[in-house]
Design a protein around this motif. Structure first.
Motif, PDB file in Angstrom:
ATOM      1  N   GLY A 173       0.867  -4.163  28.236  1.00 32.74           N
ATOM      2  CA  GLY A 173       1.768  -3.189  27.657  1.00 32.74           C
ATOM      3  C   GLY A 173       1.077  -2.016  27.000  1.00 32.74           C
ATOM      4  N   ILE A 174       1.893  -1.199  26.330  1.00 33.94           N
ATOM      5  CA  ILE A 174       1.442  -0.040  25.583  1.00 33.94           C
ATOM      6  C   ILE A 174       2.097  -0.074  24.209  1.00 33.94           C
ATOM      7  CG2 ILE A 174       1.016   1.427  27.588  1.00 33.94           C
ATOM      8  CD1 ILE A 174       3.757   2.677  27.123  1.00 33.94           C
ATOM      9  N   ARG A 175       1.431   0.575  23.246  1.00 31.33           N
ATOM     10  CA  ARG A 175       1.976   0.626  21.889  1.00 31.33           C
ATOM     11  C   ARG A 175       1.602   1.957  21.257  1.00 31.33           C
ATOM     12  NH1 ARG A 175      -0.942  -3.371  19.180  1.00 31.33           N
ATOM     13  NH2 ARG A 175      -2.390  -1.753  18.485  1.00 31.33           N
ATOM     14  N   GLY A 176       2.551   2.592  20.606  1.00 31.16           N
ATOM     15  CA  GLY A 176       2.295   3.838  19.889  1.00 31.16           C
ATOM     16  C   GLY A 176       2.776   3.720  18.464  1.00 31.16           C
ATOM     17  N   ALA A 177       2.069   4.361  17.530  1.00 31.62           N
ATOM     18  CA  ALA A 177       2.432   4.234  16.121  1.00 31.62           C
ATOM     19  C   ALA A 177       1.945   5.442  15.338  1.00 31.62           C
ATOM     20  CB  ALA A 177       1.847   2.953  15.528  1.00 31.62           C
ATOM     21  N   LEU A 178       2.536   5.627  14.185  1.00 32.75           N
ATOM     22  CA  LEU A 178       2.047   6.573  13.187  1.00 32.75           C
ATOM     23  C   LEU A 178       1.380   5.762  12.087  1.00 32.75           C
ATOM     24  CD1 LEU A 178       1.884   9.428  11.944  1.00 32.75           C
ATOM     25  CD2 LEU A 178       4.059   8.928  10.792  1.00 32.75           C
ATOM     26  N   VAL A 179       0.124   6.078  11.794  1.00 34.77           N
ATOM     27  CA  VAL A 179      -0.659   5.344  10.802  1.00 34.77           C
ATOM     28  C   VAL A 179      -0.876   6.228   9.577  1.00 34.77           C
ATOM     29  CG1 VAL A 179      -2.840   4.177  10.336  1.00 34.77           C
ATOM     30  CG2 VAL A 179      -1.821   4.057  12.624  1.00 34.77           C
ATOM     31  N   VAL A 180      -0.661   5.661   8.401  1.00 36.35           N
ATOM     32  CA  VAL A 180      -0.922   6.351   7.144  1.00 36.35           C
ATOM     33  C   VAL A 180      -1.960   5.544   6.372  1.00 36.35           C
ATOM     34  CG1 VAL A 180       0.042   7.208   4.974  1.00 36.35           C
ATOM     35  CG2 VAL A 180       1.404   7.311   7.073  1.00 36.35           C
ATOM     36  N   HIS A 181      -3.073   6.195   6.013  1.00 35.70           N
ATOM     37  CA  HIS A 181      -4.173   5.535   5.305  1.00 35.70           C
ATOM     38  C   HIS A 181      -4.353   6.189   3.943  1.00 35.70           C
ATOM     39  CE1 HIS A 181      -8.040   3.428   4.863  1.00 35.70           C
ATOM     40  NE2 HIS A 181      -8.473   4.557   4.319  1.00 35.70           N
ATOM     41  N   ARG A 182      -4.531   5.370   2.922  1.00 36.09           N
ATOM     42  CA  ARG A 182      -4.723   5.872   1.552  1.00 36.09           C
ATOM     43  C   ARG A 182      -6.009   5.312   0.979  1.00 36.09           C
ATOM     44  NH1 ARG A 182      -4.042   4.576  -3.824  1.00 36.09           N
ATOM     45  NH2 ARG A 182      -3.090   6.178  -5.180  1.00 36.09           N
ATOM     46  N   ALA A 183      -6.835   6.210   0.443  1.00 33.87           N
ATOM     47  CA  ALA A 183      -8.074   5.818  -0.225  1.00 33.87           C
ATOM     48  C   ALA A 183      -8.122   6.481  -1.592  1.00 33.87           C
ATOM     49  CB  ALA A 183      -9.282   6.222   0.612  1.00 33.87           C
ATOM     50  N   GLN A 184      -8.847   5.862  -2.509  1.00 39.08           N
ATOM     51  CA  GLN A 184      -8.903   6.373  -3.876  1.00 39.08           C
ATOM     52  C   GLN A 184     -10.314   6.258  -4.415  1.00 39.08           C
ATOM     53  OE1 GLN A 184      -5.679   5.331  -6.643  1.00 39.08           O
ATOM     54  NE2 GLN A 184      -7.222   4.831  -8.193  1.00 39.08           N
ATOM     55  N   GLY A 185     -10.785   7.312  -5.067  1.00 41.35           N
ATOM     56  CA  GLY A 185     -12.105   7.312  -5.675  1.00 41.35           C
ATOM     57  C   GLY A 185     -12.038   7.839  -7.092  1.00 41.35           C
ATOM     58  N   THR A 186     -13.083   7.540  -7.847  1.00 43.74           N
ATOM     59  CA  THR A 186     -13.150   7.963  -9.244  1.00 43.74           C
ATOM     60  C   THR A 186     -14.235   9.011  -9.427  1.00 43.74           C
ATOM     61  OG1 THR A 186     -12.404   5.782  -9.984  1.00 43.74           O
ATOM     62  CG2 THR A 186     -13.455   7.193 -11.621  1.00 43.74           C
ATOM     63  N   LEU A 187     -13.872  10.116 -10.058  1.00 42.15           N
ATOM     64  CA  LEU A 187     -14.815  11.172 -10.400  1.00 42.15           C
ATOM     65  C   LEU A 187     -15.063  11.165 -11.906  1.00 42.15           C
ATOM     66  CD1 LEU A 187     -13.281  14.066  -8.258  1.00 42.15           C
ATOM     67  CD2 LEU A 187     -15.148  12.519  -7.621  1.00 42.15           C
ATOM     68  N   GLU A 188     -16.071  11.913 -12.324  1.00 41.90           N
ATOM     69  CA  GLU A 188     -16.358  11.999 -13.753  1.00 41.90           C
ATOM     70  C   GLU A 188     -15.191  12.609 -14.514  1.00 41.90           C
ATOM     71  OE1 GLU A 188     -19.957  14.103 -14.353  1.00 41.90           O
ATOM     72  OE2 GLU A 188     -21.228  12.558 -13.453  1.00 41.90           O
ATOM     73  N   THR A 189     -14.460  13.497 -13.840  1.00 41.55           N
ATOM     74  CA  THR A 189     -13.359  14.199 -14.506  1.00 41.55           C
ATOM     75  C   THR A 189     -11.979  13.630 -14.167  1.00 41.55           C
ATOM     76  OG1 THR A 189     -13.316  15.799 -12.694  1.00 41.55           O
ATOM     77  CG2 THR A 189     -14.659  16.341 -14.612  1.00 41.55           C
ATOM     78  N   GLY A 190     -11.918  12.584 -13.347  1.00 45.13           N
ATOM     79  CA  GLY A 190     -10.615  12.029 -12.998  1.00 45.13           C
ATOM     80  C   GLY A 190     -10.663  11.190 -11.741  1.00 45.13           C
ATOM     81  N   THR A 191      -9.547  11.157 -11.036  1.00 41.93           N
ATOM     82  CA  THR A 191      -9.389  10.325  -9.838  1.00 41.93           C
ATOM     83  C   THR A 191      -9.007  11.201  -8.657  1.00 41.93           C
ATOM     84  OG1 THR A 191      -8.664   8.442 -11.182  1.00 41.93           O
ATOM     85  CG2 THR A 191      -8.150   8.378  -8.835  1.00 41.93           C
TER      86      THR A 191
END
Length: 209
Positions: A173-191
């Motif tokens: 078969g075949i499959r199609g999708a919309l993917v949403v990826h979230r990443a988070q990092g910390t800086l000296e002044t915030g996020t």
């Protein structure tokens, strides 16, 4: 197929890298660790998943692991390691219900989510307390760069062949999708929070029992 009976499914998904991977690399979007979601090692073009299904539903899971580790044994031993574990789960709803036997097309909608558990260590007997603190801080930044969560939603179809009622069969078969990826990092002044949305298409081969 009796909807009250769950059966086993094992599948392969092929999502070729293509020119998009080259563009991603040229834009310097890789994590620099080889362990990130889009680095091509943790999530290679060919992936495996498995789970259970009945006439209406399927619950599928996948696990992948990557780890690069260097240990030096000498007068002052040291260890430098980077890795990640990716855990994913998908729910599939057949539209309409999946028929038993072969010679027909299964249509379905699918939603899923995943999380990436990072690992980064840099220790050495030669480090002073200040050196180790700096190394721990750098390792924490790497873990933040590698970690992430994501979700996808899409549609798929597959042609069933090679099996009769209550017998093993395969689906191409075949499959199609919309993917949403979230990443988070910390800086000296915030996020800093990064959200990436992109399309995903794959060829699938599934074995049922």
């Amino acid at each position: 197929m009796n909807p009250a009976i769950w059966h086993v499914m094992l599948g392969l998904g092929f999502n070729p890298a293509g020119i998009g991977a080259l563009a991603w690399q040229d834009a310097d979007q890789l994590s620099g660790t080889l362990a990130g979601e889009f680095d091509g090692v943790l999530r290679p073009p060919l992936t495996m998943y498995g789970g259970w299904y009945d006439a209406h539903n399927a619950v599928l899971a996948d696990v992948s692991l990557v780890r690069f580790s260097t240990v030096t044994y000498s007068d002052t031993s040291s260890k430098d390691a980077i890795g990640a574990t990716r855990l994913g789960i998908d729910y599939r709803r057949y539209l309409p219900e999946a028929e038993a036997g072969a010679g027909h097309v299964d249509l379905y909608g699918q939603v899923g989510a995943y999380g990436i558990l990072p690992n980064a260590v840099d220790t050495s007997e030669a480090y002073t307390e200040e050196d180790q603190a700096s190394a721990d801080e750098a390792a924490g930044e790497i873990r933040a760069r590698v970690s992430g969560i994501g979700a996808r939603v899409g549609l798929g179809a597959g042609y069933r062949f090679g099996g009769a009622d209550d017998a093993a069969s395969a689906t191409l078969g075949i499959r199609g999708a919309l993917v949403v990826h979230r990443a988070q990092g910390t800086l000296e002044t915030g996020t800093i929070v990064t959200v990436i949305a992109l399309p995903e298409a794959a060829l699938t081969l599934e074995f049922r029992r």
